[in-house]
Design an enzyme around this catalytic site. Sequence first.
Site, PDB file in Angstrom:
ATOM      1  N   ARG A   1      67.217 -43.618  59.756  1.00 55.19           N
ATOM      2  CA  ARG A   1      68.564 -42.524  60.071  1.00 55.19           C
ATOM      3  C   ARG A   1      68.351 -41.217  59.953  1.00 55.19           C
ATOM      4  NH1 ARG A   1      73.165 -44.548  56.915  1.00 55.19           N
ATOM      5  NH2 ARG A   1      71.438 -44.948  55.480  1.00 55.19           N
TER       6      ARG A   1
ATOM      7  N   ASN B   1      73.280 -47.515  60.636  1.00 53.46           N
ATOM      8  CA  ASN B   1      73.045 -48.997  60.298  1.00 53.46           C
ATOM      9  C   ASN B   1      74.183 -50.056  60.448  1.00 53.46           C
ATOM     10  OD1 ASN B   1      70.723 -48.057  58.850  1.00 53.46           O
ATOM     11  ND2 ASN B   1      71.460 -48.355  56.847  1.00 53.46           N
TER      12      ASN B   1
END
Length: 91
Positions: free
Chosen positions: A20, A38
């Site tokens: 990320r 996520n």
Amino acid sequence: MSTCCVRAYVTGKVQGVWFRRSTQEQALQRGLTGYAKNLPDGRVEVVLCGDSAAVSALTEWLWQGPEGARVTHVTIEVLDDHRAPDHFATY
């Protein structure tokens, strides 16, 4: 300059490997907005908005990801009439 928004679902070893944060860095370098998040099933959801060429380049990068990631699949969908966010966030 043509703009667009896409949503990508990235599958593989993509959680716990800075995926990320690395995606955010790549997006900011290209002037894109959106987010990386996520998902409970182990995937990462990525929304990218901005210049079409930059979005395309970053969707290609998603197949590689950061060191330590092992991407097995990326699904892309174009988001028509999606309001582009004004920054890039990670969740």
